[in-house]
Design a protein around this motif. Sequence first.
Motif, PDB file in Angstrom:
ATOM      1  N   SER A 127     140.835 -62.906  11.483  1.00 42.21           N
ATOM      2  CA  SER A 127     140.928 -61.768   9.838  1.00 42.21           C
ATOM      3  C   SER A 127     141.520 -61.403   9.166  1.00 42.21           C
ATOM      4  CB  SER A 127     139.194 -60.567  10.416  1.00 42.21           C
ATOM      5  OG  SER A 127     140.625 -59.805  11.019  1.00 42.21           O
ATOM      6  N   PRO A 180     143.809 -55.350   4.795  1.00 44.34           N
ATOM      7  CA  PRO A 180     142.860 -55.679   5.159  1.00 44.34           C
ATOM      8  C   PRO A 180     141.216 -55.325   5.145  1.00 44.34           C
ATOM      9  CG  PRO A 180     144.664 -54.979   6.106  1.00 44.34           C
ATOM     10  CD  PRO A 180     144.376 -54.400   4.950  1.00 44.34           C
ATOM     11  N   CYS A 181     141.362 -54.441   4.571  1.00 51.90           N
ATOM     12  CA  CYS A 181     139.740 -53.601   4.878  1.00 51.90           C
ATOM     13  C   CYS A 181     138.966 -54.960   4.070  1.00 51.90           C
ATOM     14  CB  CYS A 181     139.377 -52.496   4.541  1.00 51.90           C
ATOM     15  SG  CYS A 181     137.742 -51.735   3.788  1.00 51.90           S
ATOM     16  N   SER A 196     139.624 -57.872   3.198  1.00 50.39           N
ATOM     17  CA  SER A 196     140.282 -59.705   3.872  1.00 50.39           C
ATOM     18  C   SER A 196     139.464 -60.277   3.989  1.00 50.39           C
ATOM     19  CB  SER A 196     140.966 -59.824   4.493  1.00 50.39           C
ATOM     20  OG  SER A 196     140.967 -59.291   6.150  1.00 50.39           O
ATOM     21  N   ASN A 197     137.610 -59.734   4.726  1.00 54.86           N
ATOM     22  CA  ASN A 197     137.350 -60.461   5.663  1.00 54.86           C
ATOM     23  C   ASN A 197     136.013 -60.717   5.263  1.00 54.86           C
ATOM     24  OD1 ASN A 197     137.893 -60.065   8.758  1.00 54.86           O
ATOM     25  ND2 ASN A 197     137.195 -57.999   9.142  1.00 54.86           N
ATOM     26  N   ASN A 252     134.436 -47.405   6.998  1.00 51.66           N
ATOM     27  CA  ASN A 252     134.763 -48.773   6.720  1.00 51.66           C
ATOM     28  C   ASN A 252     132.978 -49.242   6.307  1.00 51.66           C
ATOM     29  OD1 ASN A 252     132.280 -49.596   8.942  1.00 51.66           O
ATOM     30  ND2 ASN A 252     134.271 -50.392   9.984  1.00 51.66           N
ATOM     31  N   CYS A 311     133.939 -51.518   3.209  1.00 51.81           N
ATOM     32  CA  CYS A 311     134.797 -52.867   3.258  1.00 51.81           C
ATOM     33  C   CYS A 311     134.740 -54.603   3.921  1.00 51.81           C
ATOM     34  CB  CYS A 311     135.976 -52.437   4.813  1.00 51.81           C
ATOM     35  SG  CYS A 311     136.941 -50.963   4.986  1.00 51.81           S
ATOM     36  N   CYS A 339     132.625 -55.759   7.022  1.00 52.59           N
ATOM     37  CA  CYS A 339     133.599 -56.124   7.761  1.00 52.59           C
ATOM     38  C   CYS A 339     132.958 -56.885   7.958  1.00 52.59           C
ATOM     39  CB  CYS A 339     133.945 -55.215   8.648  1.00 52.59           C
ATOM     40  SG  CYS A 339     135.116 -54.445   8.240  1.00 52.59           S
ATOM     41  N   CYS A 397     139.694 -54.371   9.832  1.00 56.47           N
ATOM     42  CA  CYS A 397     138.681 -53.799   9.089  1.00 56.47           C
ATOM     43  C   CYS A 397     137.934 -52.857   9.558  1.00 56.47           C
ATOM     44  CB  CYS A 397     138.442 -55.560   8.273  1.00 56.47           C
ATOM     45  SG  CYS A 397     137.154 -55.204   7.285  1.00 56.47           S
ATOM     46  N   CYS A 442     144.341 -46.198   7.555  1.00 59.91           N
ATOM     47  CA  CYS A 442     143.412 -46.625   8.419  1.00 59.91           C
ATOM     48  C   CYS A 442     142.124 -45.516   8.637  1.00 59.91           C
ATOM     49  CB  CYS A 442     143.618 -47.367   9.241  1.00 59.91           C
ATOM     50  SG  CYS A 442     144.433 -48.751   9.343  1.00 59.91           S
TER      51      CYS A 442
END
Length: 567
Positions: free
Chosen positions: A114, A129-130, A132-133, A377, A380, A382, A402, A421
């Motif tokens: 991910s 990363p949060c 990027s999905n 999250n 995000c 996700c 994420c 995080c």
Amino acid sequence: MSESKKTREACCSKLKLFLASMAFVYFSKAFGGAYMKSSITQIERRFDIPSSLIGFIDGSFEMGNLLVIAFVSYFGAKLHRPRLIGIGCVIMAAGCYLTALPHFFQGPYKYETSVSHSTNVNSTESILPCLSNHSVTDTDDTPDVSAIKACEKAAGSSMWIYVFLGNMLRGIGETPIMPLGVSYLDDFSREENTPFYLACIHTVGILGPMFGFMLGSFLAKIYVDVGSVDLDTITITHKDSRWVGAWWLGFIVTGTVILMSSIPFWFLPKSLPKQGKEESPSRSTELSTVAEQENFLPEENQEAEEKPVTFKELAKDFIPSLRRLFKNSIFSLMVLTYLVVVNGFIGMITFKPKFMEQTFGQSASKAIFLIGMTPCNMGCSCSIKHWDPVCAYNGMTYASPCLAGCQTSTGTGKEMVFHNCTCISEMTAPVSNMSAVLGQCPRKSDCDNKFKIYMALSVLGSFISACGGTPGYIVLLRSIQPDLKSLALGMQTLIVRTLGGIPPPIYFGALIDRTCLKWGTKQCGGRGACRLYDANAFRYRKTSPWLAVYQKHSHSKMDSLQIPTCL
């Protein structure tokens, strides 16, 4: 030196050569079989298939065996047995090479992730990363059927068929070794020496599984595409459930060893004089003196050459021989006993590496996997289908950076660290360290001690089980007519492998699939191999009641899954 003494010495030397050759071939076939068992998990991950299908692939060995075992054990007893064994070894080696072939047809292995990983070591760029999905809704989109088919064709999703056919070839090639080899040895050795010879063969053969599993363990730590990809760009380790080792390399090694074991059998005679009995110099040492062959061969004049035996003459007594064999109550009871033992053993040994990995080699004894959406999250976007686990400082494992709410990252490859995080602080008391690293959290130290106890009990059980191996063969050989020895050994193998070898890997695999908590996603979409099992349900081969609740609600709320991983 008299002619008869020279004949006896030549006979003994050839019998010893056959004994050594049989020991080597028993080692090589056990070496290849054990490596296949140790590679089950790697093959399952490489082709993204469930355990039920991998059980079907594993059962193809028995399928190939039963296709020819009855004919080989009956007709082979009247033909050149050593050469038939040599041919079988060549077929086994070809099967090993065919099994490794898909690796060279497929492209590089692409594991699901991910996170977009930077390969520039000197780069100071941080990713999010949060964010990027993909969106959560991407799992509900209607798939493009034509695009999926094109992707599957490019990815070689059906390449597992080569493994299936290669394993079946191994089963066909292994067929003549036991029935023809044991009967040949028993025919030309003293009766009192047969148990000792069989014990020698099995003693050497038992080393095969040891070396097979050692090779599997070594290659499982070497990345599947070693030599063709930059290993610095690989962000997973051999402890990750997405990791695939160099499974193909082991089949090349085992195939070569099996091929080497075939060489001596091409130089052995069709028959030998009975060990310990002198033979008239006027008769060739190549003539058989045993009941198994002379009962099926036409009478011959001592001064005339042996007449060729037609297929019709060989086949006419096949059905009557089967009737005589199964009227023997001792033989029938021995077959039933082996059937019960093998039925449980095959299913256990097929998935034993996976069992040890899931029970002793996973993450902490009570790991918490965050799967789903929470207040931390929500922004995000996700995707629930991704599996890229990260370990927080507090021992909690999250399904992806994420889902852990990670905002930034530093480092590259396996050294990547995620920071800020938000979900880490919400799961426990607010703290300053809100970072996580790639991979699942390490297991507790007491798992190592329990694993040693488990292995000690396994060795003890294997020793007790092996004690009955040679006596079982002797009882079987001595309780039937001499001319039915090869047929009896072949029919025993046929029945035991048909009913005890093929079904167990399939239904064991289906039961194991029911204990899966998190399925992976194939490159082209759809369900792939399992990434996370319920260790308790896995151990008892049944699904825990709360699993259905998890599957029903995992998309709507946070689930904290307590996964015990030690016995």
